[in-house]
Motif scaffolding. Sequence first.
Motif, short mmCIF file in Angstrom:
data_model
loop_
_atom_site.label_atom_id
_atom_site.label_comp_id
_atom_site.label_asym_id
_atom_site.label_seq_id
_atom_site.Cartn_x
_atom_site.Cartn_y
_atom_site.Cartn_z
N LEU A 142 -3.39 -3.78 -13.57
CA LEU A 142 -2.09 -3.95 -12.94
C LEU A 142 -1.08 -3.01 -13.59
O LEU A 142 -1.18 -2.71 -14.78
CB LEU A 142 -1.60 -5.40 -13.09
N CYS A 143 -0.11 -2.57 -12.81
CA CYS A 143 0.95 -1.73 -13.35
C CYS A 143 1.95 -2.61 -14.12
O CYS A 143 1.90 -3.85 -14.05
CB CYS A 143 1.65 -0.98 -12.23
N GLU A 144 2.87 -1.98 -14.84
CA GLU A 144 3.83 -2.73 -15.65
C GLU A 144 4.71 -3.63 -14.79
O GLU A 144 5.05 -4.75 -15.17
CB GLU A 144 4.71 -1.76 -16.46
N ILE A 145 5.09 -3.14 -13.62
CA ILE A 145 5.94 -3.94 -12.74
C ILE A 145 5.21 -5.21 -12.30
O ILE A 145 5.79 -6.30 -12.29
CB ILE A 145 6.39 -3.11 -11.54
N SER A 186 7.84 4.42 -5.89
CA SER A 186 7.37 3.60 -7.01
C SER A 186 6.09 2.86 -6.65
O SER A 186 5.14 2.80 -7.43
CB SER A 186 8.46 2.61 -7.41
N LEU A 187 6.05 2.31 -5.43
CA LEU A 187 4.85 1.62 -4.97
C LEU A 187 3.66 2.58 -4.88
O LEU A 187 2.55 2.27 -5.32
CB LEU A 187 5.11 0.99 -3.61
N GLN A 188 3.89 3.77 -4.35
CA GLN A 188 2.81 4.74 -4.20
C GLN A 188 2.25 5.16 -5.56
O GLN A 188 1.04 5.26 -5.73
CB GLN A 188 3.31 5.97 -3.44
N ARG A 189 3.13 5.38 -6.53
CA ARG A 189 2.67 5.78 -7.86
C ARG A 189 1.74 4.73 -8.45
O ARG A 189 0.66 5.05 -8.97
CB ARG A 189 3.87 5.99 -8.79
N SER A 190 2.13 3.49 -8.38
CA SER A 190 1.31 2.41 -8.94
C SER A 190 -0.01 2.27 -8.18
O SER A 190 -1.05 1.99 -8.77
CB SER A 190 2.08 1.09 -8.91
N GLU A 193 -4.07 -3.17 -8.67
CA GLU A 193 -4.71 -3.91 -7.57
C GLU A 193 -3.69 -4.41 -6.55
O GLU A 193 -3.92 -4.31 -5.34
CB GLU A 193 -5.51 -5.09 -8.12
N ILE A 194 -2.58 -4.96 -7.00
CA ILE A 194 -1.58 -5.48 -6.07
C ILE A 194 -0.95 -4.34 -5.27
O ILE A 194 -0.87 -4.39 -4.04
CB ILE A 194 -0.49 -6.27 -6.83
N CYS A 195 -0.52 -3.29 -5.96
CA CYS A 195 0.15 -2.17 -5.27
C CYS A 195 -0.81 -1.42 -4.36
O CYS A 195 -0.43 -0.98 -3.26
CB CYS A 195 0.76 -1.21 -6.30
N VAL A 212 -5.98 -11.74 -15.73
CA VAL A 212 -4.58 -11.75 -16.15
C VAL A 212 -4.34 -12.92 -17.10
O VAL A 212 -4.71 -14.06 -16.78
CB VAL A 212 -3.64 -11.87 -14.93
N GLN A 213 -3.73 -12.62 -18.25
CA GLN A 213 -3.29 -13.66 -19.18
C GLN A 213 -1.79 -13.83 -19.02
O GLN A 213 -1.01 -12.91 -19.28
CB GLN A 213 -3.63 -13.29 -20.63
#
Length: 641
Positions: A2-5, A27-31, A37-39, A286-287
């Motif tokens: 996952l990205c930081e966002i 921003s969405l495209q970069r991630s 996975e989400i983006c 994910v934790q």
Amino acid sequence: MLCEICLNIFRGSCPVEYTQHHDSIESLQRSALEDCEICRTLWNDPFCYSSQPSSEHVQISTETIVKEFHDGTGTRQVHVEANSHEYTREFVFICELAGEDHKNSDAHKPPASDWAASMACARTWLAKCTETHTDCQASGFKSMTYCPTRLLEIDQPEANKLRLRLCSELDDAPPQYVTLSHCWGTSKTLRLTSHSYQRFRDGVNVSELAKTFQDAVFAAKSLGIKLLWIDSFCIFQDSKEDWQHEAALMSQVYRHSFLNIAASIAVDSDAGCFRERVSTAERSLVQTTWTDYPNGTYYLYYDHYWVDNFASMPLKKRAWVVQELALAPRVLHLCGSQLFWECHGLDACETWPIGPPPNMWVDHGKLRSRSASIEVFGFHRTGYNESVHISTHENDRFNTDTFRELWKHIVSDYNMCDLTFPSDKLVALSGIAKHMEQLLKIDYWAGLWAFDLIPELIWTIREPSIPKPEADTIVYRAPSWSWACMDGEVDWIAWRGQFLVDIVCCDIRTATADRTGAVISAALQLSGWLATIEIRLNSKRWDIYLNGRWTSWGGANIHLDRPLASSHLHCLPLEDHGLLNILLLTPTGVARGQFQRVGIAMVGIEAFGLEDCDQLAHVTNESWLEYQSISDDGKCTITIV
């Protein structure tokens, strides 16, 4: 990953109301490109951003919220809402608590490029299927009772070659063999013809085959199977007679195979299936570190992951493959990024090797889930020569409602798929039809079943595809009363009431001796109360002229198969369930009383100006009413072609 966002969703204060996610499409495209996975799920959505030709000009924002999943397991949901000036959609990601055993199972992933390791996973599925699945073992027993006309022998007459063998030449008959389902495409590859026959008999190098076929050979060898059936190599492609003969045997070939290999990702023979992978199929772990919400270690997955990564594969758009996947006892899907598996006892993929999690949308109600369709119909629950009796009793497993539901799903899925040759419309489904006909001892009439014919005549096509008017583009494939004459998703009116017509006879001529195959002509003769009718659309309401009067009938539900050449129609009420289900017909002009179907209508008896159906014999008709004959009770005999 996952990205930081996206990771921030699981840190600090848990977002129990919608909070900012990505604030721009860049921003969405970069991630997404960095494999979040989400983006990536949002970006790859076919109705969302990456598919828009001017997506760089689309201003979007995404927001997230975490919701409790009230199933008592501590499962959470992450809802991501994407908004633009013309588009809004909510994506649901499941956060399922991971036990220690699940965490450890992901510890040793093979290298991304190692498809051999993926095939080891397939061998595990196959072993479990053949050794522990009772229903699959029953199907496996049947697979040892049939041998196709021709088969390909792998690594013969020497390593890395493929040799065409006749069934009579094989030492072990009937043999254990696998089949291939694939998209043909337009590529011109090596195929079996009268000119290449001896070449195949002597043995061809696997390297000479198109990439998709090479991958099928690799998959079969990896599973320890030495015999392979591929239509383009086992049926003469320059012989109409051989094609017709072998096409009639499709139900046998796929039903009795040991396994079907589905080249699901390949758009044609050259595309191949074992592609270079950046990463192996992994589950996101994910934790959470929320400060105001219970924490845990969760598996994160998109609830439509299965549909997006499997059900939408190119192969699923091919009409021929519907019966291939439904009849085969088990299927290994080669999907480009990972392998998927289907049998009576298990649906699985490399990401979820023991089956999809309970909150994932798999769509088990349709034929896309082979296990579900076969379980409903019970293909595997009868002996090889036994038949199943169709009953109307509500407690009988094989009642007519169960049968109707299965056939509806088969036809709806099938009729939305693509056919290179429209004349194959009934041929490409004949394998399933033939198996049902033999198993249930019922008659099949050009896509419909004789025992249930009247309600089956009341079909509609959602968003019908209208044939081009040029005569040379219209190919006859089915009578107008059969759904098979049209393309698009098929639906039937669910009501079952009092039948108002009688079946006189049905005369069907087929291109070959196969009664489930291609139809040359079909004439259905019915007897019922016939009336003249005119219809016109007036401000989204149907005006109907019946029984000598115009009625503005807002409640009329009318579905037309095609644009009308004339508003002068005939109507034939088929059944009464409070409303009347009616066939709309137009004369062919070839013979008096001969009609073509142009649609259906559902109207109340009051549209006729009557109180009940017994008065239908006394309707006042126009002078252009025609029929073949009329009985003392006022019922007309007509023929629909």
